[in-house]
Scaffold this active site. Sequence first.
Site, PDB file in Angstrom:
ATOM      1  CE  LYS A  83      -4.735   0.754   2.237  1.00  0.00           C
ATOM      2  NZ  LYS A  83      -5.407   0.681   3.414  1.00  0.00           N
TER       3      LYS A  83
HETATM    4  O1  G3P Z   1      -8.947   1.501   4.516  1.00  0.00           O
HETATM    5  C1  G3P Z   1      -8.959   3.002   4.955  1.00  0.00           C
HETATM    6  C2  G3P Z   1      -9.629   2.981   6.153  1.00  0.00           C
HETATM    7  O2  G3P Z   1      -9.296   2.218   7.326  1.00  0.00           O
HETATM    8  C3  G3P Z   1      -9.903   4.232   6.617  1.00  0.00           C
HETATM    9  O3  G3P Z   1     -11.085   4.331   7.215  1.00  0.00           O
HETATM   10  O4  G3P Z   1     -12.932   5.264   8.941  1.00  0.00           O
HETATM   11  O5  G3P Z   1     -10.470   5.771   9.355  1.00  0.00           O
HETATM   12  O6  G3P Z   1     -11.819   6.749   7.258  1.00  0.00           O
HETATM   13  P1  G3P Z   1     -11.622   5.579   8.325  1.00  0.00           P
END
Ligand code: G3P
Length: 219
Positions: A83
């Site tokens: 990633k």
């Molecule tokens: O894969 C990306 C994810 O982990 C981000 O999620 O909820 O932190 O925006 P969030």
Amino acid sequence: MKFFIDTADVAEIADLASSGLVDGVTTNPSLIAKSGRNFLEAGREICALVPGPVSAEVTAVHLDGMLAEGRKLAKLAPNVCVKLPLTWDGLKACRALADEGTLVNVTLCFQAGQALLAAKAGATFISPFVGRLDDIGQEGMQLISDIVEIYRNYPATLRTEVLVASARGVNHVIEAARLGAHVVTVPPKVLRDLALHPMTDKGLAAFLKDWEATGQRIL
Ligand code: G3P
């Protein structure tokens, strides 16, 4: 559409992967920190739990470090997907690692121009963060619609799969599928919620109550 689980919690991944409905896993430095685990150890364990790509994010911000970290992560297991952040160095690292046959997930995408560059750089997946756009009053799923439309215009040259990330609930999953996204990555709870409806529970209870009244047994 493929379902990836967005967590570094090995126990959660093992539980959900046993359903046969999990196609891959995505992690990021925040999820690793939340797990309290050693990144490389947890990464190896996760790669053994699911058949598909397991995204492991580099922490370097410059090209040389990204390449060194990416090449080390790629050796953890055959299904590691490196990633990389959507920066110019991340795009250069994407091109180099993709040319070496490494799976690459370009992350932290927030506008369609970034997704166009990631596809040109040979990314396996692009990760637009829909929930974070919603959080600031923008339309996260509109970005997915735009990227899917753009990629569909160049099927011969843009092979990158749209991986809907930062998905916060069932509606994001359903809309992602309606729009034709290839993958959605969700926290464990969201995947479980996808199976739920109160009328299913109510209907099953009624079936079992009526069956109980017959006094019969199948076994
Ligand atoms: O894969 C990306 C994810 O982990 C981000 O999620 O909820 O932190 O925006 P969030």
